[in-house]
Design an enzyme around this catalytic site. Structure first.
Site, PDB file in Angstrom:
ATOM      1  N   LYS A  88       0.856  -1.196   0.000  1.00 44.78           N
ATOM      2  CA  LYS A  88       0.000   0.000   0.000  1.00 44.78           C
ATOM      3  C   LYS A  88       0.886   1.238   0.000  1.00 44.78           C
ATOM      4  O   LYS A  88       1.737   1.404   0.862  1.00 44.78           O
ATOM      5  CB  LYS A  88      -0.882   0.020   1.250  1.00 44.78           C
ATOM      6  CG  LYS A  88      -1.807   1.223   1.264  1.00 44.78           C
ATOM      7  CD  LYS A  88      -2.173   1.620   2.677  1.00 44.78           C
ATOM      8  CE  LYS A  88      -2.863   2.963   2.721  1.00 44.78           C
ATOM      9  NZ  LYS A  88      -2.080   4.074   2.191  1.00 44.78           N
ATOM     10  N   GLU A  92       8.163  -0.181  12.115  1.00 41.80           N
ATOM     11  CA  GLU A  92       9.210   0.857  12.084  1.00 41.80           C
ATOM     12  C   GLU A  92       8.472   2.172  12.300  1.00 41.80           C
ATOM     13  O   GLU A  92       7.854   2.707  11.376  1.00 41.80           O
ATOM     14  CB  GLU A  92       9.895   0.873  10.712  1.00 41.80           C
ATOM     15  CG  GLU A  92      10.715  -0.355  10.399  1.00 41.80           C
ATOM     16  CD  GLU A  92      12.067  -0.327  11.093  1.00 41.80           C
ATOM     17  OE1 GLU A  92      12.583   0.760  11.394  1.00 41.80           O
ATOM     18  OE2 GLU A  92      12.607  -1.410  11.349  1.00 41.80           O
ATOM     19  N   CYS A 123      12.114   9.904  10.377  1.00 44.69           N
ATOM     20  CA  CYS A 123      11.913   9.257  11.677  1.00 44.69           C
ATOM     21  C   CYS A 123      13.140   9.442  12.548  1.00 44.69           C
ATOM     22  O   CYS A 123      13.047   9.530  13.760  1.00 44.69           O
ATOM     23  CB  CYS A 123      11.610   7.790  11.471  1.00 44.69           C
ATOM     24  SG  CYS A 123      12.865   6.941  10.497  1.00 44.69           S
ATOM     25  N   GLU A 153       6.575  13.873  18.519  1.00 43.44           N
ATOM     26  CA  GLU A 153       7.290  13.941  17.237  1.00 43.44           C
ATOM     27  C   GLU A 153       6.656  15.042  16.382  1.00 43.44           C
ATOM     28  O   GLU A 153       5.452  14.999  16.101  1.00 43.44           O
ATOM     29  CB  GLU A 153       7.174  12.591  16.515  1.00 43.44           C
ATOM     30  CG  GLU A 153       7.970  12.539  15.214  1.00 43.44           C
ATOM     31  CD  GLU A 153       7.782  11.226  14.464  1.00 43.44           C
ATOM     32  OE1 GLU A 153       6.658  10.694  14.446  1.00 43.44           O
ATOM     33  OE2 GLU A 153       8.776  10.745  13.892  1.00 43.44           O
TER      34      GLU A 153
END
Ligand code: NAD
Length: 480
Positions: free
Chosen positions: A174, A249, A284, A384
């Site tokens: 996806k 992840e 990230c 974040e």
């Protein structure tokens, strides 16, 4: 629109239901439409999974050399179309064209790397009895679901196929709903070089497409890269259907610790390199929390201000641009909410915080931004941002630095700058992170695991562990 309608790939065919729904992709630099992908449905995921199931036995029956040869063909074809892919990706994602060569290299190289590792999918023989032969075999799971985020759309859509395919699995992938265009180039390459059904691409939103992959009873192995919130949703959805192997992840709120004896200029330059401004901080691994010893704090902030103000913000297609816009209007809104929260909670805006000059005002632009006097309880220190925003936090004792570093639910990467080897190694051991770099901020080295601990994920990638994680182990006992 420049890139037109870009179909999905299911069972070797390009699929686009003309009367179905479409997702229009806009250039983040100017907010203008540049192409469309189908908004996939649960039925598309099912068709893709059935195709992957049908293709898997023949794919797994090929020798590792035959599968490896196919993957090397993919690597070559990525390199052959790299200029076209870089242009499309820079326009679709806002990542600067100058930085995309690295992504393209990684995409191609991962196919070659994992193809070369295939003989390492070894089992063991164990002297468990005197009358038998006791061994383990590694086998593919069958169909693997991979769901990827927007920040490196082409690299993730390609590099993430390599380990599952080498292990003999087929894949339903996806693409992200923002920046979905280059994954369709990957689909064209797979259509040209792989047997039908081995790789299937379904574009669309997390709900229903990602969710349908997580819940599909025939997909027992899921590899996800994205946010913690979605990672948890995938774990829950998968667990409602069956026992599945889900590797994650996820996000990071990565500390970079500067000790009093660090070479300050090197450390600050490292912090800025580690922020990945070429991706507008949308990495990230971005070193977004800079923890500086109080004795050098003010100097570090001043040095960082000067460096950050030199970053050339501009059109991602301009080869001299060092930073482009944020990826989407929705993401811009999330980032600005955190910038506003930092101001209202008392952080000091050192530089940035607004729109850069000389950019298209219809785009999603934010200047490289630094906050100082950030304290560990502020949202800007805990959440974040996934944007070009650095927070400087003061510490006085090593214990305090470690406490702050470990004070969030994240545990992806960390960096430490200092000269006293005892101190930096002590810190490296105490920090809860999957990757720690000392006197540098490079974190991706092919062959070593990249992955998080705590809420930043489970499972290391980019190494042998990733390949083995796409196999399951069977014990076979044979009596002689
Ligand atoms: P996201 O979690 O919003 O989306 C990632 C993917 O999941 C997209 O394709 C999305 O459509 C899909 N999705 C959304 N809801 C879903 C659901 N309920 N079920 C299944 N799939 C669903 O993440 P994002 O905003 O695209 O990416 C940014 C995040 O990714 C950041 O947190 C970043 O740190 C993380 N990330 C981590 C790594 C790593 O290696 N650890 C690498 C890149 C990005």
């Amino acid at each position: 629109m420049k890139y037109g309608d870009r179909p999905m790939l299911i069972d070797g065919e390009m699929v686009a239901e003309r009367n179905g729904d479409w997702i229009t992709s806009v250039s983040p630099a100017n907010g203008q439409p540049i192409g469309r992908v189908p908004a996939g449905t649960k039925a598309h995921v099912d068709r893709a999974t059935q195709a992957a199931l049908a293709a898997q036995p023949a794919w797994a029956a090929l020798s590792i050399w035959e599968r490896g040869a196919k993957l090397r063909e993919l690597a070559t074809s990525i390199r052959a179309r790299s200029d076209e892919i870089k242009h499309m990706e820079a326009e679709d994602s806002g990542n600067t064209i100058a930085s995309l060569s690295g992504d393209l290299h990684k995409a191609a190289h991962h196919f070659e790397y994992f193809a070369g590792l295939a003989t390492e999918m070894k089992g063991d023989t164990v002297p468990a009895s005197s009358t038998g032969l006791h061994m383990t075999l590694r086998e593919p799971y069958g169909v693997v679901g991979r769901i990827v985020p927007f920040n490196h759309p082409f690299m993730f859509a390609t590099a993430n196929l390599a380990a599952p395919l080498v292990a003999g699995n087929t894949v339903v992938l996806k693409s992200p709903e923002t920046s979905p265009l280059t994954a369709t180039v990957m689909a064209e390459l797979c259509q040209a070089h792989l047997p039908r059904g081995v790789v299937n691409l379904v574009s669309g939103y997390g709900l229903p497409v990602g969710d349908a992959i997580a819940r599909h009873p025939s997909i027992r192995r899921i590899g996800f890269t994205g946010s913690i919130k979605t990672g948890l949703a995938i774990q829950r959805a998968a667990a409602e259907v069956g026992v599945k192997h889900v590797s994650l992840e996820l996000g990071g709120k990565n500390p970079l610790i500067i000790c009093r004896d660090a070479d300050l200029e090197v450390a600050v330059r490292g912090a800025i390199a580690g922020m990945n401004f070429a991706w507008a901080g949308q990495s990230c691994g971005s070193t977004s929390r800079i923890l500086v010893h109080a004795s050098v704090y003010d100097r570090a902030v001043a040095l960082a201000k000067a460096e950050v103000e030199r970053i050339r913000v501009g059109d991602p297609l301009d080869p001299s641009a060092q930073m482009g816009p944020l990826n989407s209007a929705a993401h811009y809104g999330r980032v600005m909410a955190l910038v506003d929260a930092a101001k209202s909670e008392g952080a000091r805006l050192v530089t940035g915080g607004g729109s850069p000059a000389n950019v298209d005002p219809r785009g999603f632009w934010l200047q490289p931004t630094i906050f100082a006097d950030v304290t560990p309880h502020m949202r800007i220190a805990r959440e974040e941002v996934f944007g070009p925003v650095m927070s400087f936090i003061r510490w006085s004792t090593e214990a305090e630095a470690i406490e702050i570093a470990n004070s969030t639910p994240y545990g992806l990467t960390a960096a430490i700058y200092g000269r006293d080897i005892g101190v930096v190694m002590g810190m490296a051991k105490q920090i809860d992170a999957g990757v720690v770099t000392v006197n540098g901020t490079k974190m991706h080295f092919v062959g070593l695991p990249f992955g998080g601990v705590k809420d930043s994920g489970v499972g290391g990638e980019e190494c042998l562990d990733e390949l083995l994680s796409y196999t399951r182990t069977k014990a076979v006992h044979m009596f002689l």
